[in-house]
Write an enzyme that holds these catalytic residues in place. Structure first.
Site, PDB file in Angstrom:
ATOM      1  CB  THR A 247      -4.216  36.690 -12.062  1.00  0.00           C
ATOM      2  OG1 THR A 247      -4.548  37.999 -11.372  1.00  0.00           O
ATOM      3  CG2 THR A 247      -3.779  37.247 -13.576  1.00  0.00           C
TER       4      THR A 247
ATOM      5  CE1 TYR B  69       0.690  37.664 -12.175  1.00  0.00           C
ATOM      6  CE2 TYR B  69      -1.205  38.867 -11.166  1.00  0.00           C
ATOM      7  CZ  TYR B  69      -0.511  37.587 -11.301  1.00  0.00           C
ATOM      8  OH  TYR B  69      -0.916  36.659 -10.773  1.00  0.00           O
TER       9      TYR B  69
END
Length: 328
Positions: free
Chosen positions: A117, A141
């Site tokens: 990501t 995350y």
């Protein structure tokens, strides 16, 4: 030779399965269906319900199906939730990936592709970020994904495993043939939420943060069509099969749109002036993050085919209309 796709019942994973089976490849899907849907898995793939971190199960699948490559999508992806429940993210993302990588090494898997990501860069500013930019994730995350990247590099240095990491920016849209799309009713993806508001499935939508240091005060993101993203995965898989070295690459278009830009486009494409409520910033959200995506084009010869924001929004709206009829 078979490809194991973890999270293959989810949004991006199901599109990858379609891309692979359309090319005649043998695919095994492993998904625990926590957020995925079994109906989203193409019938040409074999499906096993289970956890990607279950080493015994993964080892069995590798042996039974002759799996030589793994494409790993399974994991949790909501930034604000990761701030409030970090242990969930370190369990579902980092710990699960660690077990999956060990099972891959034990089973003699040759190639491993990991969906990472842009959150690994943190608050990068308005300039596009390159793969060499400083890695400063601001949320659990992002940190959970970066930990998996580091594990892969260490494992590949110690074992005969080559890997590819694609750092996604903001994925949107749906399969042009309407075979799959973002199907979770509680998804937090901006374009999906705006499409639901336009179709009357939500009474309104929120803009979280209007005081960011960006041109219009709202967050800026690089939105990439899911079909272009999975094409990059398919090219990466072929690159590794042909002997390509382990590689980490951004996957985006290299240009950003603000939240207000996206809302304006959804209103224009849908013809609906839905209600928008301005809310405070959410924890962990950077002001702007846009890809410098030269490397994926140069190394893989990747050529996006769906990079117009209007096309991405139209695909998302069409998918939401399909879901509304499917769920009646």
């Amino acid at each position: 030779m078979a490809v194991l796709v973890t999270g293959g019942a989810g949004y991006i994973g199901s599109h990858m399965v379609l891309r692979l089976v359309d090319a005649g490849q043998t695919v095994v899907v492993l998904d625990n269906l926590t957020t995925g849907f079994d109906w989203a898995i193409d019938h040409r793939a074999s499906f096993v319900q289970g956890n990607a971190g279950d080493m015994e199960l993964v080892g069995k699948l590798i042996a039974e199906h002759g799996i030589t490559e793994i494409v790993h999508f399974a994991g949790s992806i909501v930034v604000p939730e990761s701030v409030s429940d970090p242990l969930k993210y370190y369990a579902n993302n980092t710990a699960t990936s660690r077990n999956l990588i060990e099972a891959a090494v034990r089973g003699g898997v040759k190639h491993f592709i990991f969906s990472s990501t842009a959150a690994v860069y943190g608050n990068a500013g308005l300039e596009p970020v390159a793969e060499t930019s400083q890695l400063m994730p601001e949320s659990p995350y992002g940190r959970s994904k970066l930990m998996t990247e580091l594990m892969l590099a260490d494992v590949a240095a110690a074992h005969p495993l080559t890997y590819g990491v694609l750092r996604y920016f903001n994925v949107a849209g749906a399969d042009p043939k309407k075979r799959s799309g973002q199907s979770s009713p509680t998804a937090t993806h901006l374009i999906k939420v705006a499409a639901q508001a336009a179709l009357g499935q939500r009474p309104s939508m929120g803009i979280f943060g209007t005081d960011f240091p960006t041109p219009d005060g709202t967050g800026v993101r690089d939105y990439i069509h899911v079909s272009d993203l999975v094409e990059a995965h398919a090219l990466l898989l072929e690159y590794l099969r042909k002997g390509g070295a382990s590689v980490t690459m951004n996957c985006g278009y290299g240009r950003g749109f603000s939240v207000r830009d996206v809302v304006r486009t959804v209103k224009q494409v849908s013809g609906v002036d839905f209600k928008v409520i301005e809310e405070p910033r959410r924890a962990g959200d950077p002001a702007s993050i846009v890809a410098k995506a030269d490397k994926v084009r140069q190394v893989l010869g990747w050529k996006p085919a769906h990079e117009d924001l209007t096309e991405i929004v139209d695909a998302a709206l069409n998918w939401e209309r399909y879901l509304a009829t499917r769920n009646r």
